[in-house]
Design a protein around this motif. Structure first.
Motif, PDB file in Angstrom:
ATOM      1  N   ILE A  49      12.250  18.679   1.262  1.00  8.12           N
ATOM      2  CA  ILE A  49      12.326  18.722   2.190  1.00  8.12           C
ATOM      3  C   ILE A  49      11.393  17.056   2.467  1.00  8.12           C
ATOM      4  CG2 ILE A  49      12.818  18.464   4.721  1.00  8.12           C
ATOM      5  CD1 ILE A  49      14.706  20.349   3.182  1.00  8.12           C
ATOM      6  N   LYS A  50      10.314  17.602   2.007  1.00  3.91           N
ATOM      7  CA  LYS A  50       9.318  16.540   2.403  1.00  3.91           C
ATOM      8  C   LYS A  50       9.479  15.022   1.333  1.00  3.91           C
ATOM      9  CE  LYS A  50       5.151  18.873   1.386  1.00  3.91           C
ATOM     10  NZ  LYS A  50       3.513  19.360   1.033  1.00  3.91           N
ATOM     11  N   GLN A  51      10.230  15.223  -0.199  1.00  6.14           N
ATOM     12  CA  GLN A  51      10.883  13.995  -0.630  1.00  6.14           C
ATOM     13  C   GLN A  51      12.236  13.145   0.141  1.00  6.14           C
ATOM     14  OE1 GLN A  51      12.015  15.472  -4.174  1.00  6.14           O
ATOM     15  NE2 GLN A  51      10.596  15.649  -5.294  1.00  6.14           N
ATOM     16  N   ALA A  52      12.479  14.092   0.870  1.00  4.55           N
ATOM     17  CA  ALA A  52      13.342  13.163   1.929  1.00  4.55           C
ATOM     18  C   ALA A  52      13.036  12.492   3.080  1.00  4.55           C
ATOM     19  CB  ALA A  52      14.762  14.686   2.113  1.00  4.55           C
ATOM     20  N   ARG A  53      11.832  12.903   3.358  1.00  2.00           N
ATOM     21  CA  ARG A  53      11.463  12.612   4.404  1.00  2.00           C
ATOM     22  C   ARG A  53      10.693  11.408   3.845  1.00  2.00           C
ATOM     23  NH1 ARG A  53       5.882  12.652   6.369  1.00  2.00           N
ATOM     24  NH2 ARG A  53       5.056  12.457   7.773  1.00  2.00           N
ATOM     25  N   VAL A  54      10.306  11.195   2.808  1.00  2.00           N
ATOM     26  CA  VAL A  54       8.903   9.872   2.148  1.00  2.00           C
ATOM     27  C   VAL A  54      10.447   8.973   2.246  1.00  2.00           C
ATOM     28  CG1 VAL A  54       8.513   9.006  -0.353  1.00  2.00           C
ATOM     29  CG2 VAL A  54       7.397  11.351   1.305  1.00  2.00           C
ATOM     30  N   ALA A  55      11.540   9.610   1.326  1.00  3.92           N
ATOM     31  CA  ALA A  55      12.579   8.393   0.887  1.00  3.92           C
ATOM     32  C   ALA A  55      12.876   7.731   2.540  1.00  3.92           C
ATOM     33  CB  ALA A  55      14.014   9.048   0.450  1.00  3.92           C
TER      34      ALA A  55
END
Ligand code: SAM
Length: 422
Positions: A49-55
């Motif tokens: 979820i953190k990576q999706a946010r960064v993306a």
């Protein structure tokens, strides 16, 4: 697919992932209303979820730039933070409670600014920074951002210091570079120039108790959990630690609490040592000692570990070398040196949003102190320039940390190279 369609698809995909996570966990959707959560409720462990946010953030930023176009991107917003500065200076954010509304006239009476001035600045801040909201004409309510500012003094103070102390220094950096080419001195900076002074930031602020207190408050809130250094270094293998420039001893105290066999010495300048000693819990008095020690003078305490958190990034290479060399008189074979600070990302990591704070802090250190953040390869080199008996052992950045734990060892007689020290 062309780039803008690719970005748009990525935004849709990753936003759906995040939305699904919030919905399935019964969490509120992100909002900038006054009653919104102050941070997105994504736990440390939710890596995808953190990576999706960064993306999403990265794709939005690129898409916005593409849709703006090169020539328009070169337009400089030279009024950018003027309204924010005025709002904070005249405390308009604190002029009415969160959850209620106000008018330009009421803000005028509160601040002494004219109603017309208030209206101009508030509209600028709404449009540019999402400070306040004007959902019906002339009726002003808080946004999530002004709700934070009005409610949390530490967040508000950080914003004030950035605007009043740091930002003006940046405007004079090019002038400082022209005036003092290649300077490593902390009194030859944008900060010194904008303060019309030949002194360093520390000396300039020390002469003004109000500014100094505001600056000091910046460091009152831990920026990462202490657990990260307690759990990720083998403290159990050592008996003593000197926290060099250890301020009020937060780390030393945490070490002493977790490892009852450890003796901890916190060294700093006199005023800080006095405050730190006064705050020390009585139960730790026999294992945590506060000691006045200027790190530009020879170290007097022989210990297993010398711990430097956020110390060396405040100084140019010339002074870091002096700080490290001043440890030498006390070092014994095998003494460890821990340098605990942010490390600049490698060139191939520069695209990530995580890179931005580190890169920006690097320029910030230059504008304030002629200091710098360092890349990983610079640490062994710096240690070697200080003394070839410092051997860099390696570094790690625990999950969720912003700082790296960089470790070196002191090798007497240069055993590493197989010949005796000179
Ligand atoms: C950025 S703060 C870091 C404090 C602490 N290590 C931490 O991470 O919370 C830098 C510290 O260095 C101390 N300091 C500055 N100059 C010093 C000197 N010449 N000798 C000893 N300490 C110094 C300051 O008082 C301050 O506590």
């Amino acid at each position: 697919m062309n780039r803008i369609s690719e970005l748009s698809a990525a935004i849709a995909k990753h936003t759906a992932t995040i939305d699904g996570y919030f919905t399935s966990n019964g969490l509120p959707t992100p909002s900038l209303e006054a009653d919104a959560l102050w941070n997105l409720p994504i736990p440390d462990g939710a890596t995808d979820i953190k990576q999706a946010r960064v993306a999403v953030i990265e794709a939005c930023s690129e898409l916005r730039d593409l849709m703006t176009g090169p020539k328009e991107l070169l337009k400089f917003e030279w009024t950018a933070y003027v309204s924010v500065k005025v709002i904070l200076r005249f405390r308009l954010d604190q002029s009415f409670p969160v959850g209620e509304s106000t008018t330009f006239e009421a803000m005028s009476q509160y601040s002494g600014l004219s109603a017309k001035q208030v209206r101009r600045f508030v509209k600028h801040a709404i449009l540019n920074h999402r400070l306040f909201q004007e959902k019906s004409p002339g009726v002003i309510t808080h946004s999530a951002l002004t709700a934070v500012l009005a409610s949390e003094e530490i967040a508000r103070n950080a914003f004030v210091v950035q605007l009043d102390e740091f930002w003006p220094a940046g405007i004079r950096v090019a002038d400082a570079l022209e005036k003092w080419p290649g300077s490593e001195e902390n009194n030859e900076t944008g900060f010194s120039l904008v303060n019309n002074s030949s002194k360093s930031l520390y000396d300039i602020l020390a002469a003004d108790p109000v500014r100094n207190a505001r600056f000091g408050m910046l460091f009152n809130r831990p920026d990462e959990p202490l657990d990260l250094i307690i759990e990720n270094y083998p403290w159990q293998d050592f008996n003593s630690v000197v926290d060099v420039g250890g301020s009020h001893g937060a780390v030393a105290i945490a070490i002493a609490e977790k490892f009852p066999h450890m003796k901890c010495i916190v060294q700093d300048l006199p005023e800080t040592v006095k405050e730190g000693a006064a705050r020390l819990p009585v139960k730790l008095e026999d294992r945590v000692e506060f000691m006045v020690q200027d790190f530009f003078t020879p170290q007097r305490i022989t210990a297993d570990v010398y711990y430097l958190r956020s110390i060396l990034h405040n100084w140019s290479d010339k002074y870091c070398i002096k700080i490290l060399q001043n440890l030498v008189p006390a070092l014994k074979n095998g003494s460890r040196i821990i340098i605990h600070e942010r490390v600049l990302p490698d060139v191939d990591q520069l695209a990530g949003v995580d890179a931005k704070p580190a890169i920006n802090l690097d320029i910030g250190m230059l504008q304030l102190l002629n200091a710098q953040q360092r890349e990983m390869h610079e640490w062994p080199a710096l240690l070697q320039r200080a003394d070839h008996r410092f051997q860099f052992l390696g570094a790690k950045k625990p999950d969720g940390a912003i700082r790296w734990i960089c470790e070196a060892v002191w090798i007497e007689g240069d055993e590493r190279r197989g010949f005796p020290a000179q």
